[in-house]
Every structure is written in C-alpha cells, then in structure tokens.
Design a protein around this motif. Sequence first.
Motif, PDB file in Angstrom:
ATOM      1  N   ALA A  73       0.834  -1.201   0.000  1.00 36.33           N
ATOM      2  CA  ALA A  73       0.000   0.000   0.000  1.00 36.33           C
ATOM      3  C   ALA A  73       0.869   1.252   0.000  1.00 36.33           C
ATOM      4  CB  ALA A  73      -0.943  -0.006   1.201  1.00 36.33           C
ATOM      5  N   ALA A  74       1.905   1.274   0.823  1.00 41.53           N
ATOM      6  CA  ALA A  74       2.800   2.433   0.888  1.00 41.53           C
ATOM      7  C   ALA A  74       3.491   2.651  -0.454  1.00 41.53           C
ATOM      8  CB  ALA A  74       3.827   2.243   2.000  1.00 41.53           C
ATOM      9  N   ASP A  75       3.935   1.572  -1.088  1.00 40.44           N
ATOM     10  CA  ASP A  75       4.591   1.671  -2.399  1.00 40.44           C
ATOM     11  C   ASP A  75       3.644   2.232  -3.455  1.00 40.44           C
ATOM     12  OD1 ASP A  75       6.871   0.621  -1.259  1.00 40.44           O
ATOM     13  OD2 ASP A  75       6.632  -1.387  -2.137  1.00 40.44           O
ATOM     14  N   MET A  76       2.352   2.023  -3.271  1.00 41.37           N
ATOM     15  CA  MET A  76       1.348   2.526  -4.208  1.00 41.37           C
ATOM     16  C   MET A  76       0.842   3.913  -3.820  1.00 41.37           C
ATOM     17  SD  MET A  76      -0.820  -0.979  -4.825  1.00 41.37           S
ATOM     18  CE  MET A  76      -1.904  -0.247  -6.053  1.00 41.37           C
ATOM     19  N   GLY A  77       1.390   4.465  -2.727  1.00 41.24           N
ATOM     20  CA  GLY A  77       0.968   5.783  -2.273  1.00 41.24           C
ATOM     21  C   GLY A  77      -0.353   5.755  -1.519  1.00 41.24           C
ATOM     22  N   LEU A  78      -0.694   4.603  -0.960  1.00 44.64           N
ATOM     23  CA  LEU A  78      -1.944   4.450  -0.217  1.00 44.64           C
ATOM     24  C   LEU A  78      -1.665   4.419   1.277  1.00 44.64           C
ATOM     25  CD1 LEU A  78      -3.548   1.645  -2.413  1.00 44.64           C
ATOM     26  CD2 LEU A  78      -4.077   4.092  -2.471  1.00 44.64           C
ATOM     27  N   GLY A  79      -2.696   4.638   2.057  1.00 38.88           N
ATOM     28  CA  GLY A  79      -2.578   4.584   3.515  1.00 38.88           C
ATOM     29  C   GLY A  79      -2.816   3.173   4.020  1.00 38.88           C
ATOM     30  N   ASP A  80      -3.466   3.071   5.156  1.00 37.45           N
ATOM     31  CA  ASP A  80      -3.763   1.794   5.805  1.00 37.45           C
ATOM     32  C   ASP A  80      -4.610   0.922   4.873  1.00 37.45           C
ATOM     33  OD1 ASP A  80      -4.650  -0.326   7.366  1.00 37.45           O
ATOM     34  OD2 ASP A  80      -5.312   0.938   9.039  1.00 37.45           O
ATOM     35  N   PRO A  81      -4.083  -0.242   4.457  1.00 40.24           N
ATOM     36  CA  PRO A  81      -4.827  -1.090   3.521  1.00 40.24           C
ATOM     37  C   PRO A  81      -6.164  -1.589   4.078  1.00 40.24           C
ATOM     38  CG  PRO A  81      -2.747  -2.147   4.149  1.00 40.24           C
ATOM     39  CD  PRO A  81      -2.783  -0.793   4.783  1.00 40.24           C
ATOM     40  N   GLN A  82      -6.310  -1.628   5.403  1.00 40.11           N
ATOM     41  CA  GLN A  82      -7.575  -2.059   5.985  1.00 40.11           C
ATOM     42  C   GLN A  82      -8.615  -0.925   5.966  1.00 40.11           C
ATOM     43  OE1 GLN A  82      -6.297  -3.845   9.779  1.00 40.11           O
ATOM     44  NE2 GLN A  82      -6.834  -5.831   8.882  1.00 40.11           N
ATOM     45  N   LYS A  83      -8.233   0.242   5.448  1.00 39.72           N
ATOM     46  CA  LYS A  83      -9.161   1.365   5.348  1.00 39.72           C
ATOM     47  C   LYS A  83      -9.261   1.925   3.926  1.00 39.72           C
ATOM     48  CE  LYS A  83      -8.507   2.683  10.142  1.00 39.72           C
ATOM     49  NZ  LYS A  83      -7.899   3.615  11.075  1.00 39.72           N
ATOM     50  N   GLU A  84      -8.346   1.536   3.071  1.00 35.16           N
ATOM     51  CA  GLU A  84      -8.313   2.052   1.698  1.00 35.16           C
ATOM     52  C   GLU A  84      -9.321   1.324   0.818  1.00 35.16           C
ATOM     53  OE1 GLU A  84      -6.782   4.510   0.173  1.00 35.16           O
ATOM     54  OE2 GLU A  84      -5.416   5.134   1.772  1.00 35.16           O
ATOM     55  N   GLU A  85     -10.185   2.091   0.147  1.00 36.76           N
ATOM     56  CA  GLU A  85     -11.207   1.496  -0.718  1.00 36.76           C
ATOM     57  C   GLU A  85     -10.582   0.660  -1.830  1.00 36.76           C
ATOM     58  OE1 GLU A  85     -15.168   2.760  -3.211  1.00 36.76           O
ATOM     59  OE2 GLU A  85     -14.384   4.111  -1.681  1.00 36.76           O
ATOM     60  N   ALA A  86      -9.425   1.073  -2.338  1.00 36.91           N
ATOM     61  CA  ALA A  86      -8.754   0.325  -3.404  1.00 36.91           C
ATOM     62  C   ALA A  86      -8.413  -1.096  -2.958  1.00 36.91           C
ATOM     63  CB  ALA A  86      -7.482   1.055  -3.840  1.00 36.91           C
ATOM     64  N   CYS A  87      -8.148  -1.287  -1.689  1.00 31.15           N
ATOM     65  CA  CYS A  87      -7.822  -2.616  -1.149  1.00 31.15           C
ATOM     66  C   CYS A  87      -9.091  -3.349  -0.709  1.00 31.15           C
ATOM     67  CB  CYS A  87      -6.877  -2.484   0.039  1.00 31.15           C
ATOM     68  SG  CYS A  87      -5.353  -1.576  -0.318  1.00 31.15           S
ATOM     69  N   LEU A  88      -9.963  -2.603  -0.051  1.00 35.28           N
ATOM     70  CA  LEU A  88     -11.174  -3.205   0.524  1.00 35.28           C
ATOM     71  C   LEU A  88     -12.140  -3.746  -0.522  1.00 35.28           C
ATOM     72  CD1 LEU A  88     -11.908  -0.653   3.365  1.00 35.28           C
ATOM     73  CD2 LEU A  88     -11.000  -2.976   3.598  1.00 35.28           C
ATOM     74  N   LYS A  89     -12.146  -3.159  -1.716  1.00 36.69           N
ATOM     75  CA  LYS A  89     -13.117  -3.603  -2.715  1.00 36.69           C
ATOM     76  C   LYS A  89     -12.951  -5.077  -3.071  1.00 36.69           C
ATOM     77  CE  LYS A  89     -10.620  -1.977  -6.764  1.00 36.69           C
ATOM     78  NZ  LYS A  89     -10.639  -1.015  -7.854  1.00 36.69           N
ATOM     79  N   CYS A  90     -11.764  -5.628  -2.861  1.00 38.36           N
ATOM     80  CA  CYS A  90     -11.551  -7.059  -3.117  1.00 38.36           C
ATOM     81  C   CYS A  90     -11.421  -7.880  -1.831  1.00 38.36           C
ATOM     82  CB  CYS A  90     -10.298  -7.272  -3.959  1.00 38.36           C
ATOM     83  SG  CYS A  90     -10.426  -6.580  -5.611  1.00 38.36           S
ATOM     84  N   HIS A  91     -11.037  -7.243  -0.754  1.00 35.22           N
ATOM     85  CA  HIS A  91     -10.745  -7.972   0.481  1.00 35.22           C
ATOM     86  C   HIS A  91     -11.848  -7.918   1.529  1.00 35.22           C
ATOM     87  CE1 HIS A  91      -6.485  -9.168  -0.046  1.00 35.22           C
ATOM     88  NE2 HIS A  91      -6.526  -8.229  -0.968  1.00 35.22           N
ATOM     89  N   ALA A  92     -12.922  -7.199   1.276  1.00 38.38           N
ATOM     90  CA  ALA A  92     -13.992  -7.092   2.272  1.00 38.38           C
ATOM     91  C   ALA A  92     -15.350  -7.036   1.573  1.00 38.38           C
ATOM     92  CB  ALA A  92     -13.797  -5.846   3.136  1.00 38.38           C
ATOM     93  N   THR A  93     -16.252  -7.881   1.991  1.00 41.07           N
ATOM     94  CA  THR A  93     -17.581  -7.957   1.384  1.00 41.07           C
ATOM     95  C   THR A  93     -18.306  -6.628   1.452  1.00 41.07           C
ATOM     96  OG1 THR A  93     -17.708 -10.259   2.053  1.00 41.07           O
ATOM     97  CG2 THR A  93     -19.765  -9.217   1.443  1.00 41.07           C
ATOM     98  N   HIS A  94     -18.215  -5.953   2.578  1.00 39.04           N
ATOM     99  CA  HIS A  94     -18.936  -4.694   2.756  1.00 39.04           C
ATOM    100  C   HIS A  94     -18.547  -3.685   1.680  1.00 39.04           C
ATOM    101  CE1 HIS A  94     -19.934  -1.019   5.464  1.00 39.04           C
ATOM    102  NE2 HIS A  94     -20.921  -1.289   4.651  1.00 39.04           N
TER     103      HIS A  94
END
Length: 111
Positions: A73-94
Amino acid sequence: MKKQAMMSITLIAVGIFLLGMASVAFAGHEIIGAPKCKTCHKAKTGDQWAKWEGSKHAGAFATLGTEASKKIAADMGLGDPQKEEACLKCHATHAFLGRDVVINAKAKYLD
C-alpha cells in the motif's frame, strides 16, 4: 354488488401483498456475518463452511493488516490497507457490495 366489493377488496389485498414483496426484492444486500452462513452450509450440505474457513478467502481482510500488505500500500501511495477502498473492494464484502449495504445489528465477524 357484493361480488364487485369482494373483487375490489381482493385486488387491493393482492396489490398490497405484491408491493410488500417488491420492497423486499429491491431492499438490497444485508450482511449477516460469516458465522451465520455455517447455519446452513455445514456437513449435511458438503461442509462448505469448513472448506471456506480453511481457505485464504476467510482471512482476506486480515491479510490487509500484515506488514507485507502495508508495504504494498505504501509503495502505491496508499494509507492503511484495511481502510483504503482500493484494497477493501476485493478484500472485504462490505466494500464490494457498496455503501448502501445494510449490516445486520446481530452480525458477527471473524477476526
């Protein structure tokens, strides 16, 4: 006259019933929590629960909390992966279901 009144009442009742069914059909998704799935998906039906629980999918959200995920996430310029929509869209049903999804108050999640 009575026959016409009964027909009108019947049509109104059917209309109300269909309206109620339509509102249920269009209500959207509701998250009830993964452990609730076990109620139906157990040994008698092929034990899908145990298969899922032992898979990597069961820990998809927890994976985002690892140091490796945080580095990606840091390498991609993102913050906490457990809060980033870019990560959550695949890793969390909600996140996958969208912002309008309802989370049932009784839902329990795996940590």
